[in-house]
Motif scaffolding. Structure first.
Motif, PDB file in Angstrom:
ATOM      1  N   GLY A   1       0.783  -1.233   0.000  1.00  0.00           N
ATOM      2  CA  GLY A   1       0.000   0.000   0.000  1.00  0.00           C
ATOM      3  C   GLY A   1       0.812   1.278   0.000  1.00  0.00           C
ATOM      4  O   GLY A   1       0.237   2.372  -0.058  1.00  0.00           O
ATOM      5  N   THR A   2       2.136   1.170   0.058  1.00  0.00           N
ATOM      6  CA  THR A   2       2.988   2.357   0.072  1.00  0.00           C
ATOM      7  C   THR A   2       3.669   2.528  -1.277  1.00  0.00           C
ATOM      8  O   THR A   2       4.305   1.593  -1.783  1.00  0.00           O
ATOM      9  CB  THR A   2       4.064   2.242   1.173  1.00  0.00           C
ATOM     10  OG1 THR A   2       3.417   2.084   2.444  1.00  0.00           O
ATOM     11  CG2 THR A   2       4.940   3.487   1.201  1.00  0.00           C
ATOM     12  N   LEU A   3       3.540   3.722  -1.868  1.00  0.00           N
ATOM     13  CA  LEU A   3       4.146   4.015  -3.161  1.00  0.00           C
ATOM     14  C   LEU A   3       5.489   4.706  -2.943  1.00  0.00           C
ATOM     15  O   LEU A   3       5.576   5.728  -2.258  1.00  0.00           O
ATOM     16  CB  LEU A   3       3.231   4.907  -4.002  1.00  0.00           C
ATOM     17  CG  LEU A   3       3.757   5.318  -5.383  1.00  0.00           C
ATOM     18  CD1 LEU A   3       3.949   4.082  -6.260  1.00  0.00           C
ATOM     19  CD2 LEU A   3       2.812   6.307  -6.046  1.00  0.00           C
ATOM     20  N   GLU A   4       6.524   4.150  -3.551  1.00  0.00           N
ATOM     21  CA  GLU A   4       7.869   4.710  -3.455  1.00  0.00           C
ATOM     22  C   GLU A   4       8.332   5.134  -4.839  1.00  0.00           C
ATOM     23  O   GLU A   4       8.307   4.332  -5.774  1.00  0.00           O
ATOM     24  CB  GLU A   4       8.821   3.664  -2.875  1.00  0.00           C
ATOM     25  CG  GLU A   4      10.271   4.103  -2.809  1.00  0.00           C
ATOM     26  CD  GLU A   4      11.196   2.987  -2.357  1.00  0.00           C
ATOM     27  OE1 GLU A   4      12.422   3.127  -2.530  1.00  0.00           O
ATOM     28  OE2 GLU A   4      10.685   1.971  -1.844  1.00  0.00           O
ATOM     29  N   ILE A   5       8.732   6.389  -4.983  1.00  0.00           N
ATOM     30  CA  ILE A   5       9.218   6.915  -6.256  1.00  0.00           C
ATOM     31  C   ILE A   5      10.732   7.063  -6.163  1.00  0.00           C
ATOM     32  O   ILE A   5      11.229   7.987  -5.515  1.00  0.00           O
ATOM     33  CB  ILE A   5       8.579   8.276  -6.600  1.00  0.00           C
ATOM     34  CG1 ILE A   5       7.044   8.186  -6.517  1.00  0.00           C
ATOM     35  CG2 ILE A   5       9.022   8.739  -7.976  1.00  0.00           C
ATOM     36  CD1 ILE A   5       6.428   7.275  -7.541  1.00  0.00           C
ATOM     37  N   PRO A   6      11.502   6.161  -6.798  1.00  0.00           N
ATOM     38  CA  PRO A   6      12.960   6.242  -6.677  1.00  0.00           C
ATOM     39  C   PRO A   6      13.549   7.331  -7.568  1.00  0.00           C
ATOM     40  O   PRO A   6      13.000   7.670  -8.616  1.00  0.00           O
ATOM     41  CB  PRO A   6      13.420   4.856  -7.146  1.00  0.00           C
ATOM     42  CG  PRO A   6      12.351   4.416  -8.099  1.00  0.00           C
ATOM     43  CD  PRO A   6      11.062   5.003  -7.575  1.00  0.00           C
ATOM     44  N   ASP A   7      14.664   7.893  -7.130  1.00  0.00           N
ATOM     45  CA  ASP A   7      15.366   8.902  -7.916  1.00  0.00           C
ATOM     46  C   ASP A   7      16.400   8.276  -8.845  1.00  0.00           C
ATOM     47  O   ASP A   7      16.972   8.962  -9.697  1.00  0.00           O
ATOM     48  CB  ASP A   7      16.079   9.899  -6.993  1.00  0.00           C
ATOM     49  CG  ASP A   7      15.092  10.704  -6.167  1.00  0.00           C
ATOM     50  OD1 ASP A   7      13.998  11.002  -6.678  1.00  0.00           O
ATOM     51  OD2 ASP A   7      15.420  11.020  -5.002  1.00  0.00           O
ATOM     52  N   GLU A   8      16.663   7.014  -8.663  1.00  0.00           N
ATOM     53  CA  GLU A   8      17.642   6.318  -9.482  1.00  0.00           C
ATOM     54  C   GLU A   8      17.231   4.863  -9.632  1.00  0.00           C
ATOM     55  O   GLU A   8      16.302   4.398  -8.972  1.00  0.00           O
ATOM     56  CB  GLU A   8      19.039   6.411  -8.842  1.00  0.00           C
ATOM     57  CG  GLU A   8      19.071   5.977  -7.395  1.00  0.00           C
ATOM     58  CD  GLU A   8      20.392   6.303  -6.710  1.00  0.00           C
ATOM     59  OE1 GLU A   8      21.183   7.063  -7.304  1.00  0.00           O
ATOM     60  OE2 GLU A   8      20.617   5.784  -5.606  1.00  0.00           O
ATOM     61  N   GLY A   9      17.901   4.151 -10.535  1.00  0.00           N
ATOM     62  CA  GLY A   9      17.590   2.750 -10.778  1.00  0.00           C
ATOM     63  C   GLY A   9      16.754   2.560 -12.028  1.00  0.00           C
ATOM     64  O   GLY A   9      16.204   3.501 -12.594  1.00  0.00           O
ATOM     65  N   THR A  10      16.661   1.302 -12.471  1.00  0.00           N
ATOM     66  CA  THR A  10      15.895   0.952 -13.660  1.00  0.00           C
ATOM     67  C   THR A  10      14.519   0.431 -13.260  1.00  0.00           C
ATOM     68  O   THR A  10      14.311   0.018 -12.120  1.00  0.00           O
ATOM     69  CB  THR A  10      16.618  -0.123 -14.482  1.00  0.00           C
ATOM     70  OG1 THR A  10      16.781  -1.302 -13.670  1.00  0.00           O
ATOM     71  CG2 THR A  10      17.984   0.361 -14.943  1.00  0.00           C
ATOM     72  N   PRO A  11      13.542   0.425 -14.200  1.00  0.00           N
ATOM     73  CA  PRO A  11      12.206  -0.102 -13.889  1.00  0.00           C
ATOM     74  C   PRO A  11      12.291  -1.566 -13.461  1.00  0.00           C
ATOM     75  O   PRO A  11      12.830  -2.401 -14.193  1.00  0.00           O
ATOM     76  CB  PRO A  11      11.453   0.046 -15.216  1.00  0.00           C
ATOM     77  CG  PRO A  11      12.194   1.088 -15.971  1.00  0.00           C
ATOM     78  CD  PRO A  11      13.633   0.957 -15.566  1.00  0.00           C
TER      79      PRO A  11
END
Length: 447
Positions: free
Chosen positions: A206-216
């Motif tokens: 239930g928690t959405l994390e938006i990364p600043d780096e990394g690939t899909p």
């Protein structure tokens, strides 16, 4: 609908143009992705995976396939496609005491990622070097292993530099990736779509994390972007800048983010090892200080002992790469040869997975269990069944039989399963024999 032949023609044209113009940046690629192209991408997409955040299965998507694909194509071309977050789950890692996260995209996202990957692949396959094997058409782990084996044998071994990139897929720098992509692909539709995947985020509990780096995570676009990145960071740097300046021979073998470099000269090996942290740091990557190591791997002398000790130099050590242990051993005629067998960590992990399966499914019928275990064994033999690894294959089968018998014995206190009863059962429900399916000796005998 014209079908796969039309799509193959388009891909060949893109590849030919990319091959003939290695310095050109493509500004118009997305127009090749039409309904036929998207349908072919759907055909190539695996349909047996778990659903993503929308809960939609491949079977449900297929019920209105034509309408779904046309709607997807329209949103892709108009720039209104919204990349959904990836659903994260955790699977066992190593010996099973730890877990690693994997991402599960939606079925629609998988299809579009496959289509974009097909178009980009046609371009970048013309650029990628022979040292790269991971997630590329008509290339495999076993080809990488064969290249490593042949190179080590031809050089009489040397010094192996194991390179471990710390959390590569999670730490790939987006700004550097965009700059690298700019050199070959500037199509606005494709680039905006890739940016959406980079920013889509991960949904876990239930928690959405938006990364600043990394690939899909979990998508087919991720390995391609990783190859594009490391092609610049490692492959071309090594071939164009490092190799020409070396004292002796050297070669690189890379499978995605797993790579080793073999040197004939220890001085070369030490210099490159010292230069690696700075080179990777330029692109926002760090190396694991303990797992990135230099391994002495020279061929032992003929006066060495049977244990591989060389009293006239450095004792060769073994190393693990792509699931196999690599080491020097005696041939039947007394010479030295590089051998490859199942890495201990992979052996333990595979056994634990089978033992857990036997425990969870011990109440299935014997026929169902036999069919599932036979499939698991055939898969194991297909990957690890290389020349010189027959002993490890036989050991694996032996321990699988032991796990199966043990859990059958525990499913009922009345009907115990001793070895005599179990061996009698195996005559009716046999498991496949251990077989080196990729043995060069077997292929030579057939020829």
């Amino acid at each position: 609908m014209q079908g796969p032949a039309t799509v193959s023609t388009k891909l060949r044209r893109i590849a030919e143009l990319a091959r003939n113009a290695p310095d050109m940046a493509f500004t118009s690629l997305s127009h090749h992705i039409d309904f036929d192209f998207l349908h072919e991408a759907y055909r190539r997409t695996r349909k047996d995976g778990a659903p993503g955040v929308d809960g939609q299965t491949a079977a449900q998507y297929a019920k209105g396939l034509e309408g779904n694909l046309r709607n997807l194509l329209e949103r892709f071309k108009a720039g209104t496609y919204r990349a959904p977050p990836v659903r994260r789950v955790h699977i066992p890692k190593g010996d099973g005491t730890e877990t690693r996260p994997i991402g599960i995209p939606t079925i629609e996202d998988k299809i579009l990622q496959r289509a974009v990957t097909m178009a980009l692949e046609a371009v970048y396959e013309q650029d990628f070097l022979d040292c790269s094997y991971g997630f590329r058409p008509k290339r495999s782990v076993h080809q990488a292993l064969q290249t490593l084996w042949k190179g080590a044998m031809d050089m009489d071994g040397g010094w192996v530099l194991e390179v471990d990139i710390r959390k590569f897929f999670d730490s790939l720098d987006h700004a550097h990736l965009r700059a690298i992509l700019d050199q070959r692909v500037r199509d606005g539709v494709l680039r905006r779509t890739i940016d959406k995947w980079l920013k889509a985020g991960v949904l876990e509990e239930g928690t959405l994390e938006i990364p600043d780096e990394g690939t899909p995570q979990g998508g087919v676009i991720s390995p391609l972007l990783a190859n594009v990145y490391l092609h610049t960071v490692v492959d071309t740097w090594f071939e164009s800048e490092i190799r020409p300046s070396l004292e002796g021979k050297a070669f690189l073998v890379r499978y995605a983010d797993d790579l080793v470099i073999v040197f004939a000269s220890v001085n070369d090996a030490r210099r490159v090892k010292a230069a690696l942290p700075e080179r990777f740091g330029v692109y926002g990557l760090t190396l694991h200080p303990e797992k990135t190591r230099l391994v002495p791997f020279r061929r032992p002398t003929y006066r060495s002992t049977g244990k591989g000790e060389d009293p006239f130099g450095t004792q060769p050590q073994d190393f693990d790469f792509l699931g196999f242990r690599h080491f020097w051993a005696r041939t039947r005629k007394g010479g030295w040869v590089v051998k490859q067998n199942t890495a201990a960590s992979r052996f333990r992990r595979a056994l634990k997975a089978v033992d857990d399966w036997c425990r969870r499914h011990r109440h299935w019928s014997l026929k169902e269990q036999q069919q599932a275990l036979a499939q698991k064994l055939r898969g194991h033999f297909a990957f690890y069944g290389i020349t010189g690894n027959s002993t490890a294959l036989s050991r694996f089968r032996f321990w699988v039989l032991g796990s199966w018998r043990r859990w059958l014995d525990r499913r009922s206190q009345r009907a115990r399963m001793g070895w005599a009863k179990f061996n009698a059962m195996l005559e009716r429900y046999p498991l496949p024999p251990a077989r080196a399916t990729r043995s060069v000796l077997r292929h030579a005998a057939k020829a």
